[in-house]
Design a protein around this motif. Structure first.
Motif, PDB file in Angstrom:
ATOM      1  N   PRO B  26       0.841  -1.210   0.000  1.00 31.89           N
ATOM      2  CA  PRO B  26       0.000   0.000   0.000  1.00 31.89           C
ATOM      3  C   PRO B  26       0.870   1.252   0.000  1.00 31.89           C
ATOM      4  CG  PRO B  26      -0.816  -1.596   1.579  1.00 31.89           C
ATOM      5  CD  PRO B  26       0.489  -2.133   1.087  1.00 31.89           C
ATOM      6  N   THR B  30      -0.233   8.853  -0.156  1.00 29.39           N
ATOM      7  CA  THR B  30      -1.153   9.021  -1.299  1.00 29.39           C
ATOM      8  C   THR B  30      -1.385  10.509  -1.612  1.00 29.39           C
ATOM      9  OG1 THR B  30      -3.016   8.792   0.203  1.00 29.39           O
ATOM     10  CG2 THR B  30      -2.381   6.839  -1.016  1.00 29.39           C
ATOM     11  N   LYS B 138     -13.047   2.777  -8.477  1.00 26.96           N
ATOM     12  CA  LYS B 138     -12.516   2.682  -7.124  1.00 26.96           C
ATOM     13  C   LYS B 138     -10.999   2.496  -7.305  1.00 26.96           C
ATOM     14  CE  LYS B 138     -12.066  -0.617  -3.457  1.00 26.96           C
ATOM     15  NZ  LYS B 138     -12.190  -2.056  -3.241  1.00 26.96           N
ATOM     16  N   VAL B 140      -7.120   1.808  -5.879  1.00 24.36           N
ATOM     17  CA  VAL B 140      -6.242   1.298  -4.822  1.00 24.36           C
ATOM     18  C   VAL B 140      -4.822   1.761  -5.154  1.00 24.36           C
ATOM     19  CG1 VAL B 140      -5.298  -0.784  -3.724  1.00 24.36           C
ATOM     20  CG2 VAL B 140      -7.707  -0.719  -4.411  1.00 24.36           C
ATOM     21  N   GLU B 151      -4.527   0.471  -8.971  1.00 23.47           N
ATOM     22  CA  GLU B 151      -5.500  -0.530  -9.412  1.00 23.47           C
ATOM     23  C   GLU B 151      -6.859   0.157  -9.489  1.00 23.47           C
ATOM     24  OE1 GLU B 151      -3.427  -4.588  -7.624  1.00 23.47           O
ATOM     25  OE2 GLU B 151      -5.277  -3.824  -6.705  1.00 23.47           O
TER      26      GLU B 151
END
Lengths: 215, 211
Positions: B26, B30, B138, B140, B151
């Motif tokens: 992860p 971000t 959505k 990721v 993703e």
């Protein structure tokens, strides 16, 4: 004068037709793969064709991938140039059915049926081990002898014209009564599969498929 | 309409490239990544690149490889062209879309077709990398030592049926989209790898005009 001319013409046509029938002898047979060589074979790789389909006012282009998966199953997959799957048909020995289609196409059953029957015709689906009759044209001035195979498929008659030496399919004409309904032309050379295939409907259905083999 | 939907889905695929086998975790920052994406969008005026597209047909164990070239110019000019083994081109010029295949050239007016408006928005957003702002996926956020990976899972009905996931890759400097990969529910995939990329080089407007 004009009536006389017409009578002579008509007489000539009848004589020609009679002479023609004298030189062609029709034989009944059970059509085998040794009579018409299949386009798809289990031990060969996939055939890939740049394909355009004009169906009434719609124009589609993409890549048709045809592959014999095993002795009884083949797939005919059409994808757009940019990779999107448009439809996938599975061909078995005697039938062809839709596996998947793009949602917009799936809701058009008539278009699906038309594509299904035309692709089945192109890839010689369900023709083997069926009664047929063949005519050998001994009057041809060409070295190649052409053989016509005729099969009854409901009210339609399919005429398969092959090269008698290579056994490769050259042309198919589908007739309903005396009218030509569909014509398929193949450009056959050495190597796997035809170099190009063109299918045209005659009459009310406006459907043309043009396929060019990709190396 | 059918052709429009096919094109919409296809154009999405056309915007994606090959993923490398890496261990992705992860993404830690971000917000910082999104800021870099914003900067990338603002500082990139033109993109020109060759590409190799590989369509993997899993069930048939077959691959179809095609090569091409694409040009993008701000604000709304795009030319996506396949050169081998077939000729196929899509050109977006502001409110016009032209599709040219080996048999036919078709002109579309974007304003008269909602689907084409959608195509335009997605295509441009994909090339510029700001597709995550569209709200149609959505997202990721992942990263490895080598690159960033997004993703994207489609949220729109109609797209979900034919598209399982899009993987979008950025270099660590976040200068442009470097690879993309599209996975279908059937297991088939389309991968596109960009090469010989030029950023902010001069591209003539004539490149985006097709007669």
């Amino acid at each position: 004068m004009r009536d006389q001319y017409l009578k002579i013409m008509l007489f000539s046509i009848i004589i020609l037709a009679l002479c023609g029938s004298c030189s062609h002898r029709s034989h009944s047979m059970l059509l085998q793969k040794t009579d018409i060589r299949p386009i798809l074979n289990p031990n060969e790789g996939a055939l890939k064709y740049q394909t355009t389909i004009d169906l009434f006012k719609n124009h589609f282009s993409g890549i048709l991938v045809a592959k014999q998966i095993d002795s009884t199953h083949a797939h005919l997959l059409f994808i757009s140039e940019i990779g999107m799957k448009i439809f996938d048909f599975e061909m078995t020995k005697d039938s062809i059915h839709l596996v998947s289609a793009f949602p917009g196409l799936e809701s058009r059953p008539k278009a699906i049926e038309l594509l299904k029957s035309d692709l089945g015709l192109i890839f010689l689906n369900g023709i083997y081990n069926k009664p047929a009759s063949w005519i050998r044209d001994s009057t041809s001035s060409f070295a190649t002898i052409w053989i016509d195979f005729r099969q009854r498929d409901g009210k339609r008659t399919n005429i398969y014209i092959t090269n008698s030496e290579t056994k490769r399919i050259q042309r198919i004409v589908q007739k309903k009564g005396i009218r030509k309904k569909i014509q398929v032309g193949y450009d056959q050379k050495e190597g796997l599969g035809p170099q190009s295939i063109v299918l045209r409907h005659k009459g009310l259905i406006h459907l043309t498929m043009m396929m060019r083999k990709l190396d | 309409m059918l052709r429009s939907y096919l094109l919409l889905a296809g154009l999405l695929i056309a915007s994606f490239a090959i993923a490398q086998k890496s261990d992705y975790k992860p993404m830690k920052d971000t917000t910082g990544f999104k800021n870099k994406i914003d900067l990338m969008g603002k500082s990139t005026n033109t993109i020109e690149s060759d590409f190799v597209q590989v369509k993997d047909l899993s069930m048939m164990s077959e691959k179809i490889t095609s090569n091409g070239h694409f040009c993008f110019k701000k604000e709304n000019l795009l030319r996506w062209e396949y050169t081998t083994p077939y000729k196929y081109m899509i050109v977006i010029n502001k409110d016009k879309i032209v599709i040219k295949d080996e048999a036919k050239t078709t002109h579309y007016d974007m304003n008269s077709n909602k689907v084409f408006k959608e195509i335009n928005d997605l295509m441009i957003a994909s090339v510029q990398g700001n597709i995550l702002k569209s709200g149609k996926f959505k997202v990721v956020f992942l990263e490895s030592d080598k690159d960033y990976k997004l993703e994207l899972y489609p949220l729109i009905k109609g797209m979900k049926e034919s598209l399982k996931k899009i993987n979008m890759y950025f270099d660590k400097g976040v200068t442009s989209v470097i690879r993309l990969e599209m996975e279908e529910p059937t297991g088939d995939s389309t991968k596109i790898e960009f090469m010989n990329k030029k950023l902010n080089a001069e591209i003539a407007d004539a490149k985006f005009i097709v007669k």
